[in-house]
Design a protein around this motif. Structure first.
Motif, short mmCIF file in Angstrom:
data_model
loop_
_atom_site.label_atom_id
_atom_site.label_comp_id
_atom_site.label_asym_id
_atom_site.label_seq_id
_atom_site.Cartn_x
_atom_site.Cartn_y
_atom_site.Cartn_z
N ALA A 22 7.96 -11.13 20.48
CA ALA A 22 6.59 -11.61 20.31
C ALA A 22 6.50 -12.60 19.16
O ALA A 22 5.90 -13.68 19.30
N PHE A 23 7.09 -12.26 18.02
CA PHE A 23 7.05 -13.15 16.86
C PHE A 23 7.82 -14.44 17.13
O PHE A 23 7.40 -15.51 16.71
N THR A 24 8.95 -14.33 17.85
CA THR A 24 9.75 -15.52 18.16
C THR A 24 8.98 -16.46 19.07
O THR A 24 8.93 -17.68 18.82
N VAL A 25 8.37 -15.93 20.12
CA VAL A 25 7.59 -16.77 21.04
C VAL A 25 6.44 -17.42 20.30
O VAL A 25 6.17 -18.61 20.47
N ALA A 26 5.76 -16.67 19.45
CA ALA A 26 4.64 -17.23 18.69
C ALA A 26 5.11 -18.36 17.77
O ALA A 26 4.49 -19.42 17.71
N ALA A 27 6.21 -18.15 17.06
CA ALA A 27 6.71 -19.16 16.14
C ALA A 27 7.19 -20.41 16.88
O ALA A 27 6.93 -21.54 16.43
N VAL A 36 -1.82 -21.21 18.48
CA VAL A 36 -1.38 -19.82 18.62
C VAL A 36 -2.27 -18.88 17.83
O VAL A 36 -2.60 -19.13 16.67
N SER A 37 -2.60 -17.77 18.50
CA SER A 37 -3.28 -16.66 17.85
C SER A 37 -2.45 -15.41 18.10
O SER A 37 -2.30 -14.97 19.25
N SER A 70 5.91 -18.98 9.43
CA SER A 70 5.65 -20.17 10.25
C SER A 70 4.41 -20.00 11.11
O SER A 70 3.66 -20.96 11.32
N ILE A 71 4.16 -18.79 11.58
CA ILE A 71 2.95 -18.54 12.37
C ILE A 71 1.72 -18.66 11.48
O ILE A 71 0.73 -19.29 11.86
N LEU A 72 1.78 -18.09 10.30
CA LEU A 72 0.65 -18.19 9.37
C LEU A 72 0.39 -19.64 8.96
O LEU A 72 -0.76 -20.04 8.77
N ALA A 73 1.44 -20.44 8.84
CA ALA A 73 1.28 -21.83 8.42
C ALA A 73 0.65 -22.70 9.50
O ALA A 73 -0.08 -23.64 9.18
N GLY A 97 -4.27 -15.20 4.67
CA GLY A 97 -4.31 -15.84 5.97
C GLY A 97 -4.45 -14.89 7.14
O GLY A 97 -4.70 -15.32 8.26
N VAL A 98 -4.28 -13.59 6.91
CA VAL A 98 -4.45 -12.60 7.97
C VAL A 98 -5.90 -12.14 7.97
O VAL A 98 -6.44 -11.77 6.94
#
Length: 120
Positions: A22-27, A36-37, A70-73, A97-98
């Motif tokens: 999940a984290f990899t796909v999001a990033a 992306v959310s 990277s997702i947060l950025a 950021g969360v």
């Protein structure tokens, strides 16, 4: 291709491969310019807290802190309201950021036009 991607991750250290996927796909989506959310629910809720992603290990996977950064950025990370409450996590506890939000916001995001929703 969907212009927006909503990803709900329900797994944490209890199902590391699913969590990492999940984290990899999001990033990768963020890096590709997709809006992306990422929603942290269930056991992945703990990754909203400082330092918790660094405790996650999975051989041959990108480090979770790097993916989360990277997702947060470039995207949005949301912690489920009920999941946070069950774990006694408050807004003052989470990473910068969360946000904490509930099912109504998830449904709004997941059903918006040109959006693809994935659940891991």
């Amino acid at each position: 291709m969907a212009k927006k991607l909503v990803i709900k991750v329900t797994a944490g250290a209890d199902a590391p491969e699913r969590c990492s996927q999940a984290f990899t796909v999001a990033a990768v989506a963020v890096a590709s310019g997709v809006e992306v959310s990422l929603w942290l629910t269930g056991e992945s809720s703990w990754f909203a807290l400082p330092g918790r992603a660094a405790e996650f290990e999975l051989p041959h996977a990108a480090p979770l802190p790097d993916l989360l950064d990277s997702i947060l950025a470039g995207g949005r990370v949301t912690l489920c309201t009920q999941c946070a409450a069950r774990r006694e996590i408050t807004e003052k506890d989470v990473l910068a950021g969360v946000r904490i939000a509930g099912a109504q916001i998830f449904v709004q995001e997941a059903t918006a036009g040109e959006t693809q929703a994935l659940v891991y």
